[in-house]
Design a protein around this motif. Structure first.
Motif, short mmCIF file in Angstrom:
data_model
loop_
_atom_site.label_atom_id
_atom_site.label_comp_id
_atom_site.label_asym_id
_atom_site.label_seq_id
_atom_site.Cartn_x
_atom_site.Cartn_y
_atom_site.Cartn_z
N VAL A 114 45.21 56.59 34.95
CA VAL A 114 44.91 55.16 35.09
C VAL A 114 43.87 55.02 36.20
O VAL A 114 44.10 55.46 37.33
CB VAL A 114 46.16 54.33 35.45
CG1 VAL A 114 45.78 52.86 35.69
CG2 VAL A 114 47.22 54.44 34.35
N LEU A 115 42.74 54.43 35.86
CA LEU A 115 41.66 54.25 36.85
C LEU A 115 41.64 52.82 37.35
O LEU A 115 41.54 51.87 36.56
CB LEU A 115 40.30 54.56 36.21
CG LEU A 115 40.09 55.97 35.69
CD1 LEU A 115 38.73 56.08 35.01
CD2 LEU A 115 40.21 56.99 36.82
N SER A 116 41.74 52.66 38.66
CA SER A 116 41.58 51.34 39.26
C SER A 116 40.90 51.49 40.61
O SER A 116 41.46 51.15 41.65
CB SER A 116 42.94 50.64 39.38
OG SER A 116 42.75 49.28 39.61
N PRO A 117 39.68 52.02 40.60
CA PRO A 117 39.02 52.36 41.86
C PRO A 117 38.33 51.17 42.54
O PRO A 117 37.79 51.33 43.62
CB PRO A 117 37.99 53.42 41.44
CG PRO A 117 37.65 53.06 40.03
CD PRO A 117 38.88 52.43 39.43
N GLY A 118 38.33 50.00 41.90
CA GLY A 118 37.81 48.81 42.58
C GLY A 118 36.31 48.65 42.45
O GLY A 118 35.68 49.08 41.48
N CYS A 314 36.66 47.46 35.01
CA CYS A 314 36.38 46.84 33.71
C CYS A 314 35.55 45.57 33.88
O CYS A 314 35.38 44.79 32.94
CB CYS A 314 37.68 46.48 33.00
SG CYS A 314 38.82 47.85 32.85
N GLY A 315 35.06 45.34 35.07
CA GLY A 315 34.29 44.15 35.37
C GLY A 315 34.96 43.39 36.49
O GLY A 315 36.18 43.23 36.50
N VAL A 316 34.15 42.92 37.44
CA VAL A 316 34.69 42.26 38.62
C VAL A 316 35.46 41.02 38.18
O VAL A 316 34.99 40.24 37.35
CB VAL A 316 33.55 41.87 39.57
CG1 VAL A 316 34.06 41.00 40.71
CG2 VAL A 316 32.89 43.14 40.10
N GLY A 317 36.68 40.86 38.70
CA GLY A 317 37.51 39.73 38.30
C GLY A 317 38.49 39.30 39.38
O GLY A 317 39.07 38.23 39.31
N GLY A 318 38.69 40.14 40.38
CA GLY A 318 39.60 39.78 41.47
C GLY A 318 40.96 40.41 41.33
O GLY A 318 41.29 41.07 40.33
N ALA A 319 41.78 40.20 42.36
CA ALA A 319 43.06 40.89 42.49
C ALA A 319 44.06 40.50 41.41
O ALA A 319 44.84 41.33 40.93
CB ALA A 319 43.66 40.62 43.87
N GLU A 320 44.04 39.22 41.00
CA GLU A 320 45.02 38.77 40.01
C GLU A 320 44.75 39.45 38.67
O GLU A 320 45.68 39.87 37.97
CB GLU A 320 44.97 37.25 39.85
CG GLU A 320 45.48 36.47 41.06
CD GLU A 320 44.51 36.43 42.21
OE1 GLU A 320 43.31 36.74 41.99
OE2 GLU A 320 44.93 36.12 43.34
N VAL A 321 43.47 39.56 38.32
CA VAL A 321 43.09 40.25 37.08
C VAL A 321 43.53 41.71 37.17
O VAL A 321 44.12 42.26 36.23
CB VAL A 321 41.57 40.17 36.84
CG1 VAL A 321 41.17 41.01 35.63
CG2 VAL A 321 41.13 38.73 36.66
#
Lengths: 461, 93
Positions: A114-118, A314-321
């Protein structure tokens, strides 16, 4: 087996909201989870925690959304999982993540990733942006919220997008005089963000909180203004600011000089996609989401079926996304193992957050005219000291592809690997401000690591 | 001028040197943040022009804050201070 190699069911990259949400759920379901994160503690940049041993908070007021951050961190730090901090991932293949940790070369082997590198701040070159004391908006937030360091006495904040607000409020909370806070978008353009804010209760609460903070300190955003240049002897002492037109082009005759000792510039964020590309994911150019973003299916799966992605990648969207998509990744992986689809309510929640974020961020998509702030002698590539003029000459002689420009003048070939100059380099070199950039080319090591790390890599890649 | 928020100092002090000068930091600080609080903004010299450079991104992306620790180039924004650390300016000397 030495501790240089870790085995897990799922490897997660990034312990921000997306990574934490995914990892916590996967671990709760009984999977073995290993998380690799570059920072010393969980939270990501948005919910960055102060160092161990420091007071729980540095005393700066926090927006209401940070309640979600505290909850995510609380659950993550109590989950049965392995979280490796100070880990720099420098190469990957499906099922394998190579990383440097405390000077040692290590490997994580896992069935799924799972990639979530920001993301990181988008920089736009302007004269004097290389002076010490001129930093990104994100850098100032890390300074104040992460370390309790007061950045200076008189600050300028300039750029575009919702992240200017937390930067300004962090500075005000730290007792810094914010001489000017400049949003390049016009008030009218920014109004297009309204449906994404009004239609989402959490974002609405957040916006009201920020307005109150600004009002309390007597501060305000100046719409349609930006930084033209910074000056100083060895570090920033003055900034020249002025108005821009609807496309972001500087307007003649509007410049004025202010005395400052620190400048935070942030023109939105750029998704950190290199790891995804290396793993075989596909990407797409979406300016409103910060540029090239990974393409995922509705279960957050990339083109490489064992690799999932959540949040800014996956595209800038913020912490809630990010948190909502992290939950989707977990649900999808658990579903695969049970031979069923991800839970529909989890998918719905993520889609709703993403929709609200897209609506809001469309109003702050990069203004092409801001590329005209740089003059011929302004450095565009800070790693290799390449001026705009040199980049233009390279494009004339070698061609206007990103590759040709890089080969011709070395721009983008230094240690940051074009993360800083890349988003505007092609526009700078060709003068075609609105053009779609070439897709970034990934090079191993994905981040600069020691030669020994590469030489001693377990299961050499 | 910069400094510290008063609430930040629940931590032990850690001493190290930068270019031979003593610097007092808090445990858990990165080199970059300790030096910023100590008013040292220029952390390296740029590759060809030799201009001073300092913190830009503060999150490990830009490599502008490179310094030398024990002969290794490190990102000062990602490297936590240790007592007795000998830190030198990065890049061209």
């Amino acid at each position: 087996m030495s501790d240089l190699v870790i085995d897990a069911d799922v490897g997660v990259v990034g312990a921000g909201p997306g990574g934490m949400a995914a990892a916590t759920r996967l671990a709760a379901a009984g999977l073995s989870v290993a998380v690799l994160d570059e920072a010393p503690r969980a939270g990501g940049q948005i919910y960055r925690q102060p160092p161990v041993g420091a007071s729980a908070s540095v005393g700066i007021p926090e927006p209401p959304s940070h309640d979600q951050g505290h909850a995510l961190i609380h659950e993550f730090e109590r989950a049965r999982l392995l979280s490796v901090h100070g880990a720099t991932v420098w190469d990957a293949r499906p099922g394998r993540l190579w990383f440097e940790h405390e000077g040692r070369s290590r490997l994580l082997r896992c069935e799924r990733i799972v990639l979530s590198p920001g993301a990181y701040d988008r920089c736009i070159p302007f004269p004097g942006w290389t002076l010490p004391g001129v930093v990104t908006a994100g850098a100032l937030q890390v300074m104040v919220r992460g370390f309790g360091v007061v950045p200076g006495q008189r600050a300028l904040v300039a750029g575009s997008g919702p992240l200017l607000l937390p930067t300004v409020t962090a500075l005000l909370g730290a007792g810094v005089e914010v001489v000017a806070a400049l949003e390049a978008s016009s008030r009218w353009r920014a109004l297009r963000a309204a449906p994404g804010v009004i239609g989402n209760a959490a974002r609405r609460r957040e916006a009201v909180w920020y307005m109150k903070q600004l009002w309390r300190h007597g501060a305000r955003l100046q719409w349609g203004w930006t930084v033209f240049a910074c000056e100083g002897d060895g570090r920033v002492q003055r900034a020249i600011i002025g108005k821009v037109d609807a496309d972001g082009r500087p307007r003649r005759g509007t410049a004025r000089t202010i005395e400052v000792d620190v400048v935070g510039a942030g023109f939105g964020l750029v998704p950190s996609i290199e790891l995804g590309l290396r793993l075989g994911a596909r990407s797409r150019y979406r300016p409103e989401r910060g540029g090239y973003c990974l393409v995922v299916d509705e279960e957050q799966r990339t083109a490489e079926p064992t690799v999932f992605a959540a949040g800014e990648i996956c595209g800038v969207g913020g912490a809630e996304v990010a948190a909502a998509e992290g939950a989707v990744c977990a649900s999808a992986i658990l579903g695969e193992l049970d031979g069923r689809a991800a839970a529909p309510e989890v998918l719905r929640a993520a889609r709703a957050e993403r929709r609200a974020a897209d609506t809001m961020l469309r109003a702050f998509a990069p203004l092409p005219g801001l590329n005209e702030l740089a003059r011929p002698d302004t450095l565009v590539c800070r790693c290799e000291d390449v001026t705009r003029k040199q980049a233009q000459q390279a494009a004339e002689v070698h061609g206007d592809s990103m590759r040709a420009i890089k080969m011709g003048c070395r721009a983008g070939m230094g240690p940051c690997q074009a993360r800083i100059c890349g988003p505007s380099l092609q526009a700078m070199a060709t003068g075609q401000n609105a053009r779609v950039m070439d897709r970034p080319v990934v090079q191993v090591p994905l981040k600069a690591v020691r030669a020994d790390t590469i030489r001693n890599a377990p299961e050499a890649c | 001028m910069s400094g510290r928020l008063t609430d930040a100092d629940g931590r032990e002090r850690v001493e190290f040197t930068f270019e031979g000068d003593a610097v007092s930091a808090y445990a858990g600080d990165t080199i970059a943040m300790a030096l910023w609080a100590a008013q040292a903004a220029a952390l390296r010299r740029s590759s060809s022009a030799g201009e001073p450079r300092g913190v830009l991104c503060n999150m490990g992306v830009c490599y502008e804050c490179l310094v030398t620790v024990d002969g290794h180039n490190v990102r000062s924004c990602m490297t936590v201070v240790r007592a007795g650390m000998v830190v030198e300016r990065g890049g061209r000397q």
